[in-house]
Design an enzyme around this catalytic site. Structure first.
Site: not given
Length: 214
Positions: A45, A41, A129, A69
């Site tokens: 960011r 993943e 998640k 994200t």
């Protein structure tokens, strides 16, 4: 198109990654793959995110690169174009869901509360998640979710360590965990790729529960 339900069963731990540069990201992803970690993943960011996704997705035929994200609908299409095979979001809105569907990007949405879970189920999700896992109640909370949501499967992420990961993986409704401990800042700064490979190999051996509720 590979499904989220299959992706989360490839290995017990999905590393959550953020990089300062594309070159650094590619080197770390290669080190993780060398240690047996095939699902990554790579988060948005930092500005390097999309570039790393593009490079990492070409490392091997059996590597599965995801984008993390995702908070804005437009990020889904951009990530898919860069080569991401799945997306991970810290939360879920209908707009994010529809953007992921339109982009052909299977989504692992972040959920924390029972209301979040009901919303995710209504949109057709079977795997979510649990985030932030440790801060949101950890193992006891996931145990509590199992009764009212018996068919839902979780990838808890947030505050999980190699010491606590087995406690999560032992739960009947957990299929894998997310974590960042395989890429300690000191090892990345020192370009100690062998250490990252060692940590990845240890994480890969935590015990894979692919047979659970299959």
């Amino acid at each position: 198109m590979i499904k989220i339900s299959d992706i989360v069963r490839i290995g017990p731990v999905i590393p959550v990654l953020a990089f300062d540069s594309v070159d650094e990201g590619e080197a770390v992803c290669r080190a993780l793959y060398e240690g047996g970690v095939k699902v990554l993943e790579i988060t948005l960011r930092t500005e390097a995110g999309l570039g790393v996704i593009e490079r990492a997705s070409k490392i091997a035929d059996d590597i599965v690169v995801g984008v993390g994200t995702i908070t804005k609908p437009e990020q889904a299409a951009a990530s898919r174009r860069a080569g991401a095979q799945f997306g991970v979001s810290p939360g879920l809105t209908r707009a994010l869901h529809e953007a992921a569907v339109d982009a052909g990007l299977p989504l692992l949405p972040g959920c924390m509360t029972p209301t979040d879970l009901v919303h995710a189920i209504a949109l057709g999700y079977e795997t979510v998640k649990f985030f932030p896992a440790q801060q949101a109640g950890g193992v006891p909370m996931l145990n509590a979710f199992h009764g009212p949501f018996p068919t839902l499967r979780f990838c808890p992420t947030g505050g999980i360590s190699p010491e606590t990961a087995p406690n999560f993986l032992a739960l009947p409704n957990v299929v894998c965990v997310g974590g960042s401990w395989m890429t300690p800042k000191a090892a990345v700064a020192a370009k100690d790729w062998a250490e990252i490979t060692r940590l990845a190999r240890a994480a890969s051996q935590l015990g894979h529960h692919a047979a659970k509720a299959a």
